[in-house]
Design a protein around this motif. Structure first.
Motif, mmCIF file in Angstrom:
data_model
loop_
_atom_site.group_PDB
_atom_site.id
_atom_site.type_symbol
_atom_site.label_atom_id
_atom_site.label_comp_id
_atom_site.label_asym_id
_atom_site.label_seq_id
_atom_site.Cartn_x
_atom_site.Cartn_y
_atom_site.Cartn_z
ATOM 1 N N ALA A 153 30.820 54.988 15.986
ATOM 2 C CA ALA A 153 30.152 55.807 17.007
ATOM 3 C C ALA A 153 31.177 56.639 17.774
ATOM 4 O O ALA A 153 30.958 57.829 18.031
ATOM 5 C CB ALA A 153 29.357 54.925 17.962
ATOM 6 N N PHE A 154 32.295 56.040 18.120
ATOM 7 C CA PHE A 154 33.350 56.755 18.833
ATOM 8 C C PHE A 154 33.928 57.868 17.968
ATOM 9 O O PHE A 154 34.094 58.997 18.432
ATOM 10 C CB PHE A 154 34.451 55.777 19.255
ATOM 11 C CG PHE A 154 35.565 56.428 20.036
ATOM 12 C CD1 PHE A 154 35.434 56.653 21.394
ATOM 13 C CD2 PHE A 154 36.747 56.793 19.416
ATOM 14 C CE1 PHE A 154 36.462 57.244 22.131
ATOM 15 C CE2 PHE A 154 37.784 57.381 20.132
ATOM 16 C CZ PHE A 154 37.633 57.612 21.492
ATOM 17 N N GLU A 155 34.215 57.556 16.728
ATOM 18 C CA GLU A 155 34.790 58.555 15.827
ATOM 19 C C GLU A 155 33.844 59.737 15.628
ATOM 20 O O GLU A 155 34.286 60.877 15.471
ATOM 21 C CB GLU A 155 35.155 57.930 14.481
ATOM 22 C CG GLU A 155 36.364 57.021 14.583
ATOM 23 C CD GLU A 155 36.730 56.382 13.257
ATOM 24 O OE1 GLU A 155 37.891 56.517 12.848
ATOM 25 O OE2 GLU A 155 35.839 55.756 12.637
ATOM 26 N N ALA A 156 32.545 59.488 15.652
ATOM 27 C CA ALA A 156 31.567 60.558 15.471
ATOM 28 C C ALA A 156 31.525 61.495 16.681
ATOM 29 O O ALA A 156 31.256 62.685 16.528
ATOM 30 C CB ALA A 156 30.181 59.973 15.214
ATOM 31 N N ASN A 157 31.798 60.973 17.889
ATOM 32 C CA ASN A 157 31.742 61.792 19.097
ATOM 33 C C ASN A 157 32.574 61.147 20.207
ATOM 34 O O ASN A 157 32.015 60.594 21.161
ATOM 35 C CB ASN A 157 30.291 61.977 19.548
ATOM 36 C CG ASN A 157 30.162 63.001 20.649
ATOM 37 O OD1 ASN A 157 31.130 63.605 21.093
ATOM 38 N ND2 ASN A 157 28.935 63.199 21.111
ATOM 39 N N PRO A 158 33.889 61.203 20.105
ATOM 40 C CA PRO A 158 34.731 60.514 21.093
ATOM 41 C C PRO A 158 34.532 60.998 22.524
ATOM 42 O O PRO A 158 34.592 60.202 23.462
ATOM 43 C CB PRO A 158 36.159 60.772 20.611
ATOM 44 C CG PRO A 158 36.069 61.876 19.623
ATOM 45 C CD PRO A 158 34.683 61.876 19.089
ATOM 46 N N ARG A 159 34.260 62.262 22.716
ATOM 47 C CA ARG A 159 34.081 62.784 24.084
ATOM 48 C C ARG A 159 32.861 62.185 24.774
ATOM 49 O O ARG A 159 32.801 62.121 25.996
ATOM 50 C CB ARG A 159 33.993 64.302 24.066
ATOM 51 C CG ARG A 159 35.299 64.945 23.663
ATOM 52 C CD ARG A 159 35.250 66.454 23.766
ATOM 53 N NE ARG A 159 36.343 67.090 23.074
ATOM 54 C CZ ARG A 159 37.600 67.121 23.493
ATOM 55 N NH1 ARG A 159 37.918 66.524 24.605
ATOM 56 N NH2 ARG A 159 38.530 67.731 22.788
ATOM 57 N N ALA A 160 31.885 61.742 24.021
ATOM 58 C CA ALA A 160 30.693 61.127 24.613
ATOM 59 C C ALA A 160 30.997 59.749 25.200
ATOM 60 O O ALA A 160 30.288 59.300 26.103
ATOM 61 C CB ALA A 160 29.591 61.003 23.557
ATOM 62 N N PHE A 161 32.044 59.103 24.712
ATOM 63 C CA PHE A 161 32.349 57.742 25.138
ATOM 64 C C PHE A 161 33.632 57.610 25.959
ATOM 65 O O PHE A 161 33.805 56.621 26.670
ATOM 66 C CB PHE A 161 32.450 56.823 23.915
ATOM 67 C CG PHE A 161 31.168 56.730 23.141
ATOM 68 C CD1 PHE A 161 30.103 55.979 23.620
ATOM 69 C CD2 PHE A 161 31.012 57.390 21.939
ATOM 70 C CE1 PHE A 161 28.909 55.892 22.912
ATOM 71 C CE2 PHE A 161 29.823 57.316 21.218
ATOM 72 C CZ PHE A 161 28.774 56.562 21.704
ATOM 73 N N ALA A 162 34.510 58.568 25.851
ATOM 74 C CA ALA A 162 35.793 58.477 26.557
ATOM 75 C C ALA A 162 35.566 58.542 28.063
ATOM 76 O O ALA A 162 34.704 59.280 28.537
ATOM 77 C CB ALA A 162 36.708 59.617 26.123
ATOM 78 N N PRO A 163 36.334 57.778 28.819
ATOM 79 C CA PRO A 163 36.179 57.827 30.275
ATOM 80 C C PRO A 163 36.614 59.183 30.830
ATOM 81 O O PRO A 163 37.476 59.859 30.260
ATOM 82 C CB PRO A 163 37.096 56.704 30.771
ATOM 83 C CG PRO A 163 38.075 56.493 29.671
ATOM 84 C CD PRO A 163 37.374 56.844 28.403
ATOM 85 N N GLN A 164 36.001 59.553 31.923
ATOM 86 C CA GLN A 164 36.329 60.809 32.582
ATOM 87 C C GLN A 164 37.726 60.727 33.201
ATOM 88 O O GLN A 164 38.232 59.649 33.478
ATOM 89 C CB GLN A 164 35.299 61.122 33.670
ATOM 90 C CG GLN A 164 33.889 61.294 33.126
ATOM 91 C CD GLN A 164 33.821 62.400 32.085
ATOM 92 O OE1 GLN A 164 34.056 63.570 32.392
ATOM 93 N NE2 GLN A 164 33.503 62.035 30.852
ATOM 94 N N PHE A 165 38.316 61.869 33.417
ATOM 95 C CA PHE A 165 39.615 62.003 34.089
ATOM 96 C C PHE A 165 40.708 61.196 33.401
ATOM 97 O O PHE A 165 41.542 60.564 34.031
ATOM 98 C CB PHE A 165 39.505 61.649 35.579
ATOM 99 C CG PHE A 165 38.306 62.272 36.223
ATOM 100 C CD1 PHE A 165 38.128 63.655 36.195
ATOM 101 C CD2 PHE A 165 37.324 61.503 36.806
ATOM 102 C CE1 PHE A 165 37.001 64.245 36.749
ATOM 103 C CE2 PHE A 165 36.195 62.083 37.369
ATOM 104 C CZ PHE A 165 36.036 63.455 37.345
ATOM 105 N N GLY A 166 40.660 61.223 32.072
ATOM 106 C CA GLY A 166 41.703 60.596 31.280
ATOM 107 C C GLY A 166 41.793 59.090 31.422
ATOM 108 O O GLY A 166 42.798 58.488 31.067
ATOM 109 N N GLY A 167 40.753 58.481 31.948
ATOM 110 C CA GLY A 167 40.787 57.032 32.143
ATOM 111 C C GLY A 167 41.548 56.614 33.388
ATOM 112 O O GLY A 167 41.695 55.425 33.658
ATOM 113 N N TYR A 168 42.013 57.593 34.155
ATOM 114 C CA TYR A 168 42.641 57.272 35.446
ATOM 115 C C TYR A 168 41.536 56.983 36.456
ATOM 116 O O TYR A 168 40.377 57.341 36.263
ATOM 117 C CB TYR A 168 43.493 58.450 35.933
ATOM 118 C CG TYR A 168 44.724 58.691 35.107
ATOM 119 C CD1 TYR A 168 45.894 57.970 35.344
ATOM 120 C CD2 TYR A 168 44.722 59.637 34.088
ATOM 121 C CE1 TYR A 168 47.030 58.196 34.578
ATOM 122 C CE2 TYR A 168 45.856 59.865 33.326
ATOM 123 C CZ TYR A 168 47.001 59.141 33.580
ATOM 124 O OH TYR A 168 48.123 59.361 32.821
#
Length: 152
Positions: free
Chosen positions: A79-94
């Motif tokens: 799922a992440f590989e298909a759309n990483p931006r949908a799951f990645a935390p905002q602001f670089g995970g900071y």
């Protein structure tokens, strides 16, 4: 070539490379990765699918945006590989609260919130309570500061 001339040449070359990378830097978020693992090895997809922080497995991982992302299952990795931006935390995970105030700091994977389909990580449960007092204002402030806050 003297040592001073080499340093001058190398310094100029480094400056030129940095200047040419600035447009790319603005487009490419930098993800906080403790020891190389994003979100301290927690599965970013699990926040959305299980509604909880779940530790990922190093054996089920993918490299994206300079960090290793661990997953609790192969399905989550896919799922992440298909759309990483949908799951990645905002602001670089900071920490979203810190970014709203113009600086960066690390996060506690157990201090998080999903707002309008986006994952926000916070420094600690105590800071998460402060962040929750004005979620919309904090998100707006962080958006104004991101990604220029990385230069500070």
């Amino acid at each position: 070539m003297t040592m001073l001339n080499r340093r001058t040449l190398l310094s100029g070359l480094a400056g030129a490379l940095t200047a040419s990378a600035l447009p790319l830097w603005a487009e490419t978020p930098v993800f906080y990765a403790d020891d190389g693992a994003a979100i301290r090895g927690y599965d970013t997809v699990a926040y959305f699918t299980q509604g909880a922080p779940v530790q990922g497995a190093p054996a089920i991982a993918v490299m994206w945006k300079g960090a290793v992302w661990h997953f609790a299952s192969h399905e989550n990795r896919a799922a992440f590989e298909a759309n990483p931006r949908a799951f990645a935390p905002q602001f670089g995970g900071y920490c979203a609260y810190a970014v709203a105030r113009g600086y960066t700091t690390d996060t506690d994977p157990t201090a998080w919130r999903i707002v309008d389909g986006e994952l926000f990580l916070i420094h600690s449960p105590e800071v998460a309570r402060l962040w929750a007092e004005d979620i919309a204002g904090n998100i707006a402030g962080a958006r104004r500061n991101w990604p220029s806050v990385l230069d500070r």
